[in-house]
Design a protein around this motif. Sequence first.
Motif, mmCIF file in Angstrom:
data_model
loop_
_atom_site.group_PDB
_atom_site.id
_atom_site.type_symbol
_atom_site.label_atom_id
_atom_site.label_comp_id
_atom_site.label_asym_id
_atom_site.label_seq_id
_atom_site.Cartn_x
_atom_site.Cartn_y
_atom_site.Cartn_z
ATOM 1 N N SER A 151 0.808 -1.223 0.000
ATOM 2 C CA SER A 151 0.000 0.000 0.000
ATOM 3 C C SER A 151 0.841 1.272 0.000
ATOM 4 N N VAL A 159 -6.420 5.638 3.747
ATOM 5 C CA VAL A 159 -6.623 4.225 3.429
ATOM 6 C C VAL A 159 -8.066 3.844 3.723
ATOM 7 N N VAL A 228 -5.541 4.672 -1.125
ATOM 8 C CA VAL A 228 -5.375 3.214 -1.032
ATOM 9 C C VAL A 228 -6.709 2.599 -0.639
ATOM 10 N N ILE A 230 -8.273 -1.234 0.217
ATOM 11 C CA ILE A 230 -7.971 -2.648 0.436
ATOM 12 C C ILE A 230 -9.291 -3.378 0.663
ATOM 13 N N ARG A 251 -4.271 3.210 -5.438
ATOM 14 C CA ARG A 251 -3.845 1.813 -5.422
ATOM 15 C C ARG A 251 -4.932 0.953 -4.791
ATOM 16 N N VAL A 253 -5.312 -2.801 -3.285
ATOM 17 C CA VAL A 253 -4.547 -3.960 -2.838
ATOM 18 C C VAL A 253 -5.547 -5.056 -2.495
ATOM 19 N N THR A 280 -1.968 -9.872 -2.981
ATOM 20 C CA THR A 280 -1.262 -9.769 -1.702
ATOM 21 C C THR A 280 -0.482 -11.006 -1.291
#
Length: 348
Positions: A151, A159, A228, A230, A251, A253, A280
């Motif tokens: 990340s 995030v 980021v 996730i 990004r 992830v 990941t």
Amino acid sequence: MARMMTQPSLEILDSPGPDTQRIAILRETNRVELAYAAIPEPGPEEIRIKIKWVGICGSDVEAFRGTRQPEFISFPTRLGHEVGGTIEKVGSNVLGLQVGDQVSCRYVWGAFAEYIVCSPFNVKVVPSRIPLKEVSLLETLPGIIHAAELSRITSSTTVLITGQGVSGLILTQVVSLFSPKRLVVTDIHQKNLDLARKYGATDTYLLDSPASSSAAAIKVQFPDGCEVVIPCLLEGDGMIDAVDAASFGGRIVMYGCIGICRQPFDFFKVHRKRLEIYSTEPRSDIEMRRYFQEGVQLLLDGLLNTRELVSKTVSLENIQEAFYLRSDQENDTIHVLIDCESPRSRER
């Protein structure tokens, strides 16, 4: 090439005997039941582990529901890989590992059983002061730590973690150690969000249903999205939401969302927003071992709380009930552990 999970041989016996063990078999979608198999013997380069606890992972749930069928799954099959147990037998060529060592496992499969055989590569010795109940969840740490590193978080990064199930809550704890500017999380259960706030989340959003959009929920506070994202959900459709929630040049992830994607995926939107997408799983065996060690150290240092994430323990005899409980998105169960210790062992 990095090692991956392998399926143990499947030789089901008709009845129990002195050298047999109980194992769980996924016979078909939504049907898991007990069976018997021979207690496996380790080869010269192998060890045998006596299993106490195995967590029901999201990948187990997907196989149970029939929404994930990797190349190593066919019916009947064996599930389970989040192990907490002790080494019971060591092959003649194995150095370092000893009978009685308490271990977590990685890249094993078929662990809803009393015993498994694997190589030293698959285990990480954990000091006995960590209870075995906490050991099984260490299996998630290599992928989670790798996700946090991919990340590229700085003090100016926002995030978003979508999903605060068992892996999402551990991920929140790890990501908070990277000191992001804002750590935003979404989930459908308030209890999970309360834990996330305790673990370092700065912004929490309660969603109405599993189909609700995290991107829509955070839009007012974060109109440009998050640098980021996730996704920590089972369903592949969560990637569509992740693309919408990511900022320009952001990004994604992929810790989760490796299940089936039922909606069209807009690849042009990925291109237009100049997004980077990462998987990941550690790329090499040595990376996996390093992340495994780092995960154990975080637990030893008191920086991770896995105890609060275990909602219920269920005996191996009642594994069907446990899978229904874990698979039900409407209840607030976070994590279910299967007690694989045999009744005979308990009596000793």
